[in-house]
Design an enzyme around this catalytic site. Structure first.
Site, mmCIF file in Angstrom:
data_model
loop_
_atom_site.group_PDB
_atom_site.id
_atom_site.type_symbol
_atom_site.label_atom_id
_atom_site.label_comp_id
_atom_site.label_asym_id
_atom_site.label_seq_id
_atom_site.Cartn_x
_atom_site.Cartn_y
_atom_site.Cartn_z
ATOM 1 N N ASP A 88 0.858 -1.177 0.000
ATOM 2 C CA ASP A 88 0.000 0.000 0.000
ATOM 3 C C ASP A 88 0.898 1.232 0.000
ATOM 4 O O ASP A 88 1.762 1.382 0.867
ATOM 5 C CB ASP A 88 -0.895 0.022 1.236
ATOM 6 C CG ASP A 88 -1.963 -1.075 1.199
ATOM 7 O OD1 ASP A 88 -1.988 -1.845 0.211
ATOM 8 O OD2 ASP A 88 -2.752 -1.156 2.147
ATOM 9 N N ASP A 91 -15.284 -3.605 -1.549
ATOM 10 C CA ASP A 91 -14.934 -3.386 -0.147
ATOM 11 C C ASP A 91 -16.230 -3.172 0.612
ATOM 12 O O ASP A 91 -16.974 -2.230 0.319
ATOM 13 C CB ASP A 91 -14.030 -2.162 0.000
ATOM 14 C CG ASP A 91 -12.777 -2.266 -0.861
ATOM 15 O OD1 ASP A 91 -12.342 -3.392 -1.131
ATOM 16 O OD2 ASP A 91 -12.246 -1.212 -1.265
#
Length: 252
Positions: A11, A132
C-alpha cells in the site's frame, strides 16, 4: 480445482510502503520508505503476483503514485495488479501501459457503471472489481463513504457484464489481525459464480489454508499485508504450504 494464489500487498502513500487500520488514514504505519525494494523482496521470497494500492489515488479520485507503480512493475518479473483512484479510461490505459497486468476498479464500479462496463468490455481479464464491504454494503472513495449497494448484488450484476475476478475486503477485518471473514467470501463467490480474491484479516498461515480449502468454490487467492510486515506470516513458508495443498488438490 483452481490453484490458490497469495498476493503480497504494498500500500503506497506519499511514496512509502504503509498500512492503514480499517482504511483509516489517521491510523497509518510506515513499514518501508522504498516500495520498489519491498516488491523485489516479495518476488525473491517466491511471490508470484504482487498487489499494489495507491492510497493517495483512492482518496484523490485519480492515480497519484503511477510513476512509482510503473517503476515497481518494471523492477519485478512477476505480474502486478493495481487499485486506487481509477475513474477514467485514460487512467486504466496509462497504468496498463506502464506494465501493470491487472487494474482494480472500486469506487467506479458503484458510481460510474457505464465506465466500468466499458472497461470490462475492452480489457476483460485485465480488470478486477474491488468490492470493499462494511456490514455487507459497498464502501467507496478509499472507504470514506458507504453506499446503499449490497456487495453480492453488485457482484452478480458485474459478473453478468463480464467481470471474471473480484477482490473482496471486509473492512471490519482489515488490519485488525482477526482472521478473514471466510463465510462472506464464500458467499460472494457463490453469488457471483466468479473467482474471488480475499482481502483483509489474514493473520496467520492457517487463515490461508482455510481459504485455500474453498478454491473449488471460487476463492482463488488472498491478499496478505500487515501479517507479512509484522512477521506473523512468512511468505516463503506460506507459499510452500499452499503449493502442497494445490498439488494435492490437482492429484485428487
Amino acid at each position: 480445482m483452481s490453484a490458490f494464489t497469495i498476493y503480497p500487498a504494498i500500500d503506497i502513500r506519499g511514496g512509502k510502503c504503509v498500512r492503514l487500520v480499517q482504511g483509516d488514514y489517521a491510523r497509518e504505519t510506515v513499514y518501508n520508505e522504498n516500495p520498489v525494494e519491498v516488491a523485489r523482496s516479495w518476488e525473491a521470497q517466491g511471490g508470484s503476483y504482487i498487489h499494489l494500492v495507491d492510497l493517495d489515488g483512492a482518496k484523490a479520485g485519480h492515480p497519484v503514485n503511477d510513476e512509482l507503480i510503473g517503476e515497481i512493475a518494471r523492477s519485478v518479473q512477476v505480474p502486478v495488479q493495481v487499485g486506487g483512484g481509477l475513474r477514467t479510461l485514460a487512467d486504466v490505459e496509462r497504468l496498463l501501459g506502464l506494465g501493470v497486468n491487472r487494474v482494480i476498479l472500486g469506487t467506479a464500479a458503484i458510481e460510474d457503471r457505464a465506465f466500468t462496463e466499458a472497461v470490462l468490455g475492452t480489457y476483460g481479464d485485465k480488470v478486477a472489481i474491488g468490492i470493499d464491504a462494511r456490514d455487507g454494503f459497498v464502501a467507496t472513495r478509499g472507504w470514506l463513504e458507504t453506499s446503499e449497494v449490497q456487495a453480492e448484488v453488485l457482484a452478480k450484476e458485474l459478473a453478468a457484464k463480464g467481470a471474471e475476478t473480484f477482490i473482496f475486503t471486509d473492512i471490519s477485518r482489515d488490519g485488525m489481525m482477526q482472521g478473514p471473514n471466510v463465510e462472506a467470501i464464500r458467499s460472494l463467490a457463490q453469488a457471483s459464480g466468479r473467482t474471488v480474491i480475499a482481502s483483509g484479516g489474514v493473520t496467520v498461515q492457517d487463515d490461508l489454508l482455510k481459504l485455500a480449502a474453498y478454491a473449488a468454490q471460487g476463492i482463488g487467492g488472498a491478499i496478505v499485508g500487515k501479517a507479512l510486515y509484522t512477521g506473523s506470516i512468512d511468505l516463503a513458508q506460506a507459499i510452500q504450504a499452499i503449493s502442497t495443498v494445490n498439488s494435492a488438490d490437482y492429484i485428487s
